[in-house]
Scaffold this motif. Structure first.
Motif, mmCIF file in Angstrom:
data_model
loop_
_atom_site.group_PDB
_atom_site.id
_atom_site.type_symbol
_atom_site.label_atom_id
_atom_site.label_comp_id
_atom_site.label_asym_id
_atom_site.label_seq_id
_atom_site.Cartn_x
_atom_site.Cartn_y
_atom_site.Cartn_z
ATOM 1 N N MET A 1 0.918 -1.092 0.267
ATOM 2 C CA MET A 1 0.008 -0.024 -0.104
ATOM 3 C C MET A 1 0.845 1.266 -0.072
ATOM 4 O O MET A 1 0.164 2.353 -0.218
ATOM 5 N N GLU A 2 2.280 1.176 0.389
ATOM 6 C CA GLU A 2 3.051 2.160 0.294
ATOM 7 C C GLU A 2 3.836 2.415 -1.065
ATOM 8 O O GLU A 2 4.070 3.409 -1.700
ATOM 9 N N THR A 3 4.485 1.181 -1.214
ATOM 10 C CA THR A 3 5.022 1.347 -2.547
ATOM 11 C C THR A 3 4.536 -0.059 -3.456
ATOM 12 O O THR A 3 4.534 -1.142 -2.724
ATOM 13 N N PRO A 4 4.373 0.107 -4.764
ATOM 14 C CA PRO A 4 3.995 -0.997 -5.525
ATOM 15 C C PRO A 4 4.970 -2.228 -5.433
ATOM 16 O O PRO A 4 6.048 -2.117 -5.248
ATOM 17 N N ARG A 5 4.339 -3.468 -5.496
ATOM 18 C CA ARG A 5 5.086 -4.664 -5.170
ATOM 19 C C ARG A 5 6.258 -4.794 -6.514
ATOM 20 O O ARG A 5 6.964 -5.526 -6.316
ATOM 21 N N PHE A 6 5.854 -4.445 -7.448
ATOM 22 C CA PHE A 6 6.554 -4.406 -8.828
ATOM 23 C C PHE A 6 7.865 -3.387 -8.723
ATOM 24 O O PHE A 6 8.380 -3.161 -9.506
ATOM 25 N N ALA A 7 7.888 -2.414 -7.540
ATOM 26 C CA ALA A 7 8.890 -1.481 -7.770
ATOM 27 C C ALA A 7 9.825 -1.790 -6.418
ATOM 28 O O ALA A 7 9.652 -2.539 -5.815
ATOM 29 N N GLY A 8 10.995 -1.183 -6.780
ATOM 30 C CA GLY A 8 12.138 -1.276 -6.076
ATOM 31 C C GLY A 8 13.147 -2.508 -6.179
ATOM 32 O O GLY A 8 12.855 -3.320 -7.220
ATOM 33 N N VAL A 9 14.262 -2.611 -5.300
ATOM 34 C CA VAL A 9 14.790 -3.691 -5.462
ATOM 35 C C VAL A 9 14.329 -5.037 -4.854
ATOM 36 O O VAL A 9 13.766 -4.969 -3.749
ATOM 37 N N ALA A 10 14.323 -6.089 -5.647
ATOM 38 C CA ALA A 10 13.474 -7.414 -5.424
ATOM 39 C C ALA A 10 14.331 -7.990 -4.063
ATOM 40 O O ALA A 10 15.449 -8.464 -4.190
ATOM 41 N N SER A 11 13.667 -8.407 -3.018
ATOM 42 C CA SER A 11 14.239 -9.247 -1.960
ATOM 43 C C SER A 11 13.324 -10.122 -1.583
ATOM 44 O O SER A 11 11.922 -10.069 -2.111
ATOM 45 N N PHE A 12 13.748 -11.186 -0.830
ATOM 46 C CA PHE A 12 13.000 -12.110 -0.388
ATOM 47 C C PHE A 12 11.714 -11.583 0.402
ATOM 48 O O PHE A 12 11.870 -10.880 1.359
#
Length: 343
Positions: free
Chosen positions: A22-33
């Motif tokens: 709800m804060e940042t899209p799940r497809f955004a940013g560096v992927a981590s587990f």
């Protein structure tokens, strides 16, 4: 059984919760587990469960590609959320979890990679961090067991199409993805009488693979037996075999039928459905789990992304079990300390 977390622990654990979709899209940013915060393993103070990638498939004897498993599962796991709808477990409210990056493997040297994995896991164990590892081929489990089983042999729940108790030698090495549990029993870090293997099937190179395992006292539940008996009964026996002692969980993605996970090096038809796998894992709640892994996800062999997606969701299910175990041990320590103070 729900575990209560006191205010001090809750505040500490909250620092390690995943970023909200709800804060940042799940497809955004560096992927981590699971979108968890990333920490350097040498500076992971406060972390209770460390998710670790082991990008190695140099011990694979069939189709390679599992070295890219950690990267694929990281990407696919960003869709997981905070609460397990079936068990009610909210892992990020029970334990401080973080992505601790990848073990620095040597992609062309299995023996050296095993030494590096063992040293890495010894560091986590010394810091009181429970590892959830994503491989990589199944050899990576061997050095993990060497690290976690020092001082006392572990029990094992092993979900796989293959027993991985071979004694093959390729060019003089006895370290392949088909040998980890044989090596671990030989080294005394696994108690074979507290080991159960579920889903075993397919052709074998030699009868010795299964004969040796059974002779050591390992309980081998073939896929045919599991299908005939049903997952609740198989899970109940698995719990009885490992008992109340410290136990490790190893899940090979090829335990699933290739219809659900085609991206793996040694697929075998006639395997578990994803629904059966979920039921089996959820039935293991309450075991004293001190570590776990998910191995043999090979994204290049499945361009659809289904196998990585399945791996990410199974990793979340395993994380729920580990968080529940961590919370149970924390509560037991607190109760023991309180009893001691009251004497």
């Amino acid at each position: 059984m729900a575990h209560r977390v006191n205010e001090t622990d809750a505040a500490r654990i909250a620092r390690f919760r995943p970023a909200s979709g709800m804060e940042t899209p799940r497809f955004a940013g560096v992927a981590s587990f699971m979108r968890l915060p990333c920490r350097d393993p040498g500076a992971a103070e406060g972390v209770e469960i460390g998710l670790v990638g082991i990008p190695f498939d140099g011990a694979t004897t069939n189709r390679p590609g599992a070295r890219l498993g950690p990267r694929g599962v990281r990407e696919a796991s960003t869709g997981t959320r905070a609460i397990n709808h079936a068990s009610g477990i909210a892992p990020y409210a029970l334990a401080a979890c973080a992505d601790l990056g990848d073990v620095p493997v040597n992609p062309v040297d299995a023996a050296e990679t095993c030494r590096r994995i063992e040293a890495f896991m010894l560091g986590l164990a010394g810091a009181g961090i429970v590892p959830l590892s994503v491989g990589g081929d199944h050899l990576v489990t061997y050095p993990i067991l060497r690290a976690l089983g020092r001082g006392r042999p572990l029990g094992l729940v092993h979900i796989d199409a293959h027993s991985d108790t071979d004694d093959h030698q390729y060019g003089g090495t006895r370290l392949t993805h088909g040998t980890p549990f044989r090596r671990a029993v030989e080294d005394g870090v696994l108690d074979p009488r507290r080991c159960v293997q579920v889903g075993i099937r397919g052709s074998m190179d030699a009868a010795d693979e299964r004969d040796w395992a059974c002779a050591q006292g390992i309980r081998v539940v073939t896929m045919e037996e599991a299908a005939a008996r049903g997952m609740p009964e198989v899970a109940a026996e698995a719990r009885a075999v490992v008992g109340a002692g410290p136990t490790y969980l190893s899940f090979d993605i090829d335990s699933l039928d290739p219809a659900y996970a085609p991206g793996t090096g040694t697929p075998e038809i006639g395997g578990l459905t994803t629904r059966e796998a979920l039921a089996l894992l959820r039935s293991l709640r309450g075991l004293d789990l001190v570590g776990a892994d998910l191995v043999e996800v090979a994204p290049p062999l499945d361009p659809s992304g289904l196998t990585a997606l399945t791996g990410g969701q199974l990793a979340f299910e395993i994380l729920c079990l580990l968080a529940d175990s961590v919370a149970a041990r924390r509560a037991a320590r607190r109760e023991s300390d309180q009893t001691t103070e009251n004497r």
